[in-house]
Design a protein around this motif. Sequence first.
Motif, PDB file in Angstrom:
ATOM      1  N   MET A 146       0.585  19.058  -1.508  1.00  0.00           N
ATOM      2  CA  MET A 146      -0.044  17.897  -0.874  1.00  0.00           C
ATOM      3  C   MET A 146       0.570  16.602  -1.395  1.00  0.00           C
ATOM      4  SD  MET A 146      -4.132  18.320  -0.253  1.00  0.00           S
ATOM      5  CE  MET A 146      -4.611  19.226  -1.706  1.00  0.00           C
ATOM      6  N   ALA A 147       0.731  16.525  -2.718  1.00  0.00           N
ATOM      7  CA  ALA A 147       1.229  15.290  -3.332  1.00  0.00           C
ATOM      8  C   ALA A 147       2.668  14.998  -2.926  1.00  0.00           C
ATOM      9  CB  ALA A 147       1.105  15.385  -4.851  1.00  0.00           C
ATOM     10  N   ILE A 148       3.527  16.016  -2.961  1.00  0.00           N
ATOM     11  CA  ILE A 148       4.936  15.763  -2.648  1.00  0.00           C
ATOM     12  C   ILE A 148       5.123  15.517  -1.151  1.00  0.00           C
ATOM     13  CG2 ILE A 148       5.778  18.114  -2.249  1.00  0.00           C
ATOM     14  CD1 ILE A 148       7.462  15.389  -4.419  1.00  0.00           C
ATOM     15  N   SER A 149       4.264  16.104  -0.319  1.00  0.00           N
ATOM     16  CA  SER A 149       4.295  15.800   1.118  1.00  0.00           C
ATOM     17  C   SER A 149       3.918  14.338   1.352  1.00  0.00           C
ATOM     18  CB  SER A 149       3.327  16.707   1.889  1.00  0.00           C
ATOM     19  OG  SER A 149       3.668  18.065   1.752  1.00  0.00           O
ATOM     20  N   LEU A 150       2.941  13.865   0.581  1.00  0.00           N
ATOM     21  CA  LEU A 150       2.522  12.468   0.701  1.00  0.00           C
ATOM     22  C   LEU A 150       3.619  11.522   0.228  1.00  0.00           C
ATOM     23  CD1 LEU A 150      -0.076  11.080   1.670  1.00  0.00           C
ATOM     24  CD2 LEU A 150      -0.737  10.835  -0.723  1.00  0.00           C
ATOM     25  N   VAL A 151       4.353  11.926  -0.801  1.00  0.00           N
ATOM     26  CA  VAL A 151       5.490  11.116  -1.261  1.00  0.00           C
ATOM     27  C   VAL A 151       6.507  10.961  -0.128  1.00  0.00           C
ATOM     28  CG1 VAL A 151       7.448  11.006  -2.846  1.00  0.00           C
ATOM     29  CG2 VAL A 151       5.220  11.755  -3.685  1.00  0.00           C
ATOM     30  N   GLY A 152       6.808  12.066   0.546  1.00  0.00           N
ATOM     31  CA  GLY A 152       7.780  12.027   1.641  1.00  0.00           C
ATOM     32  C   GLY A 152       7.367  11.100   2.764  1.00  0.00           C
ATOM     33  N   VAL A 153       6.101  11.189   3.191  1.00  0.00           N
ATOM     34  CA  VAL A 153       5.665  10.360   4.329  1.00  0.00           C
ATOM     35  C   VAL A 153       5.622   8.883   3.949  1.00  0.00           C
ATOM     36  CG1 VAL A 153       4.360  12.237   5.401  1.00  0.00           C
ATOM     37  CG2 VAL A 153       3.173  10.637   3.895  1.00  0.00           C
ATOM     38  N   THR A 154       5.220   8.580   2.711  1.00  0.00           N
ATOM     39  CA  THR A 154       5.136   7.171   2.320  1.00  0.00           C
ATOM     40  C   THR A 154       6.521   6.550   2.155  1.00  0.00           C
ATOM     41  OG1 THR A 154       4.789   7.922   0.025  1.00  0.00           O
ATOM     42  CG2 THR A 154       2.860   7.222   1.256  1.00  0.00           C
ATOM     43  N   ILE A 155       7.479   7.305   1.627  1.00  0.00           N
ATOM     44  CA  ILE A 155       8.842   6.764   1.488  1.00  0.00           C
ATOM     45  C   ILE A 155       9.460   6.509   2.867  1.00  0.00           C
ATOM     46  CG2 ILE A 155      11.190   7.290   0.719  1.00  0.00           C
ATOM     47  CD1 ILE A 155       9.976   8.722  -1.681  1.00  0.00           C
ATOM     48  N   ALA A 156       9.223   7.432   3.804  1.00  0.00           N
ATOM     49  CA  ALA A 156       9.724   7.227   5.169  1.00  0.00           C
ATOM     50  C   ALA A 156       9.075   6.004   5.808  1.00  0.00           C
ATOM     51  CB  ALA A 156       9.460   8.471   6.016  1.00  0.00           C
ATOM     52  N   TYR A 157       7.774   5.859   5.596  1.00  0.00           N
ATOM     53  CA  TYR A 157       7.055   4.691   6.130  1.00  0.00           C
ATOM     54  C   TYR A 157       7.603   3.404   5.527  1.00  0.00           C
ATOM     55  CZ  TYR A 157       3.233   1.300   6.523  1.00  0.00           C
ATOM     56  OH  TYR A 157       2.498   0.164   6.744  1.00  0.00           O
ATOM     57  N   LEU A 158       7.914   3.432   4.224  1.00  0.00           N
ATOM     58  CA  LEU A 158       8.432   2.237   3.559  1.00  0.00           C
ATOM     59  C   LEU A 158       9.800   1.827   4.094  1.00  0.00           C
ATOM     60  CD1 LEU A 158       7.361   2.937  -0.146  1.00  0.00           C
ATOM     61  CD2 LEU A 158       6.558   1.080   1.331  1.00  0.00           C
ATOM     62  N   ARG A 159      10.536   2.755   4.662  1.00  0.00           N
ATOM     63  CA  ARG A 159      11.831   2.404   5.282  1.00  0.00           C
ATOM     64  C   ARG A 159      11.631   1.400   6.411  1.00  0.00           C
ATOM     65  NH1 ARG A 159      16.619   3.246   3.255  1.00  0.00           N
ATOM     66  NH2 ARG A 159      17.522   3.712   5.289  1.00  0.00           N
ATOM     67  N   TYR A 160      10.477   1.442   7.047  1.00  0.00           N
ATOM     68  CA  TYR A 160      10.173   0.524   8.151  1.00  0.00           C
ATOM     69  C   TYR A 160       9.185  -0.567   7.756  1.00  0.00           C
ATOM     70  CZ  TYR A 160      12.257   4.202  11.030  1.00  0.00           C
ATOM     71  OH  TYR A 160      13.130   5.129  11.587  1.00  0.00           O
ATOM     72  N   ALA A 203       0.836  -1.206   0.000  1.00  0.00           N
ATOM     73  CA  ALA A 203       0.000   0.000   0.000  1.00  0.00           C
ATOM     74  C   ALA A 203       0.872   1.258   0.000  1.00  0.00           C
ATOM     75  CB  ALA A 203      -0.936   0.003   1.204  1.00  0.00           C
ATOM     76  N   GLY A 204       1.967   1.229   0.762  1.00  0.00           N
ATOM     77  CA  GLY A 204       2.873   2.378   0.790  1.00  0.00           C
ATOM     78  C   GLY A 204       3.522   2.617  -0.562  1.00  0.00           C
ATOM     79  N   GLY A 205       3.951   1.537  -1.228  1.00  0.00           N
ATOM     80  CA  GLY A 205       4.579   1.665  -2.536  1.00  0.00           C
ATOM     81  C   GLY A 205       3.621   2.172  -3.594  1.00  0.00           C
ATOM     82  N   LEU A 206       2.400   1.620  -3.616  1.00  0.00           N
ATOM     83  CA  LEU A 206       1.396   2.065  -4.587  1.00  0.00           C
ATOM     84  C   LEU A 206       1.006   3.519  -4.349  1.00  0.00           C
ATOM     85  CD1 LEU A 206      -0.969  -1.068  -4.687  1.00  0.00           C
ATOM     86  CD2 LEU A 206       0.795  -0.433  -6.345  1.00  0.00           C
ATOM     87  N   THR A 207       0.893   3.900  -3.069  1.00  0.00           N
ATOM     88  CA  THR A 207       0.550   5.295  -2.749  1.00  0.00           C
ATOM     89  C   THR A 207       1.652   6.246  -3.188  1.00  0.00           C
ATOM     90  OG1 THR A 207      -0.779   4.599  -0.837  1.00  0.00           O
ATOM     91  CG2 THR A 207      -0.020   6.888  -0.868  1.00  0.00           C
ATOM     92  N   ALA A 208       2.909   5.859  -2.951  1.00  0.00           N
ATOM     93  CA  ALA A 208       4.034   6.716  -3.340  1.00  0.00           C
ATOM     94  C   ALA A 208       4.061   6.938  -4.849  1.00  0.00           C
ATOM     95  CB  ALA A 208       5.351   6.090  -2.867  1.00  0.00           C
ATOM     96  N   ILE A 209       3.853   5.867  -5.624  1.00  0.00           N
ATOM     97  CA  ILE A 209       3.854   5.982  -7.082  1.00  0.00           C
ATOM     98  C   ILE A 209       2.708   6.871  -7.557  1.00  0.00           C
ATOM     99  CG2 ILE A 209       3.532   4.688  -9.238  1.00  0.00           C
ATOM    100  CD1 ILE A 209       4.960   2.312  -7.784  1.00  0.00           C
ATOM    101  N   SER A 210       1.526   6.662  -6.987  1.00  0.00           N
ATOM    102  CA  SER A 210       0.363   7.479  -7.364  1.00  0.00           C
ATOM    103  C   SER A 210       0.576   8.942  -6.985  1.00  0.00           C
ATOM    104  CB  SER A 210      -0.898   6.940  -6.668  1.00  0.00           C
ATOM    105  OG  SER A 210      -1.156   5.612  -7.039  1.00  0.00           O
TER     106      SER A 210
END
Length: 312
Positions: free
Chosen positions: A187-201, A161-168
């Motif tokens: 909004m979109a680039i902020s969402l990219v940042g949070v999802t990439i950080a989440y994907l680290r874990y 879900a994190g990967g798909l959200t980051a791509i979208s």
Amino acid sequence: MVSFFIVYLLIPPLGRLAFRLDFVDKPRQDVERKIHREPIPLTASYAIFLGFFITYLLFARDFSMETVALFAGGVLLLTIGTVDDWYKTKGKDFPALPKLVVQVSAAILVYLSGNAFTGFYNPFSGDYIILPVVLSFLLTIIWIFGVTTVINFSDGMDGLAGGLTAISAVTLFVVALAKGQSASAIMAISLVGVTIAYLRYNKPPAKIFMGDAGATFLGFILAVIALDGAFKQATVLSLFIPILALGVPIFDNIFVVIRRFVQGKSIYQADATQVHYRLLRAGLNQKQVVAVLCLISLCLSLSSIILLLIQT
């Protein structure tokens, strides 16, 4: 970078807090969807929520009614999602109706704030066709509720879900930039940042989950970004841009919902019919499944950008 570091720094202490509160997703051998084998904290959603809104308000400095509605809707989804996740930690299922009511309420807040799908340009005459109020309302609610739900349904495997959200989100960022829509772009680039950080874990094997609270929040934000960006001043052709950008979860879950409906099951009834579970049963491992689906999502997102370029 700001949204990334907020989430990256908040997740470890929130994970430790989850263990102290026993707010963890426990493995269950009798449930096919529970493919992890040790307790995993369910607290990443709060880091995602804080990382997104702190960053957006810091850079957009937008305190309009649309932002208030976005925040209020996010709080509603985070709250009901937390209750749902708490039930899961006890091995129980939370009723579907309260979740439905809250998710629709969050969508209605966005509509009432003025962020809605109002119409599109006629490709033959160039005139802007304004939709009737009732149709505008229904399409807006269905879109927000639908995207919120499909991202949540897709959250069944580490990193998916994190990967798909980051791509979208990257795709919607490019669309917003091309259309000169700064609020949507932030909004979109902020969402990219949070999802990439989440994907680290959360990359396999995951150290933390975002639960229903986080997945519904990500879907909600993606839907609002598309409404505020890609759907504004859209032509008939460009209406497909956000649908392609979210293609993997949308098309997969349309199939799942139709299948559950035909079988007489509730669309909220959790099972293992999503494409990631089917690929897992076909012999792929978790990392391969996530890689395949993210690659398909990337191809669909590139297709949506090509559509955007055709429009411009």
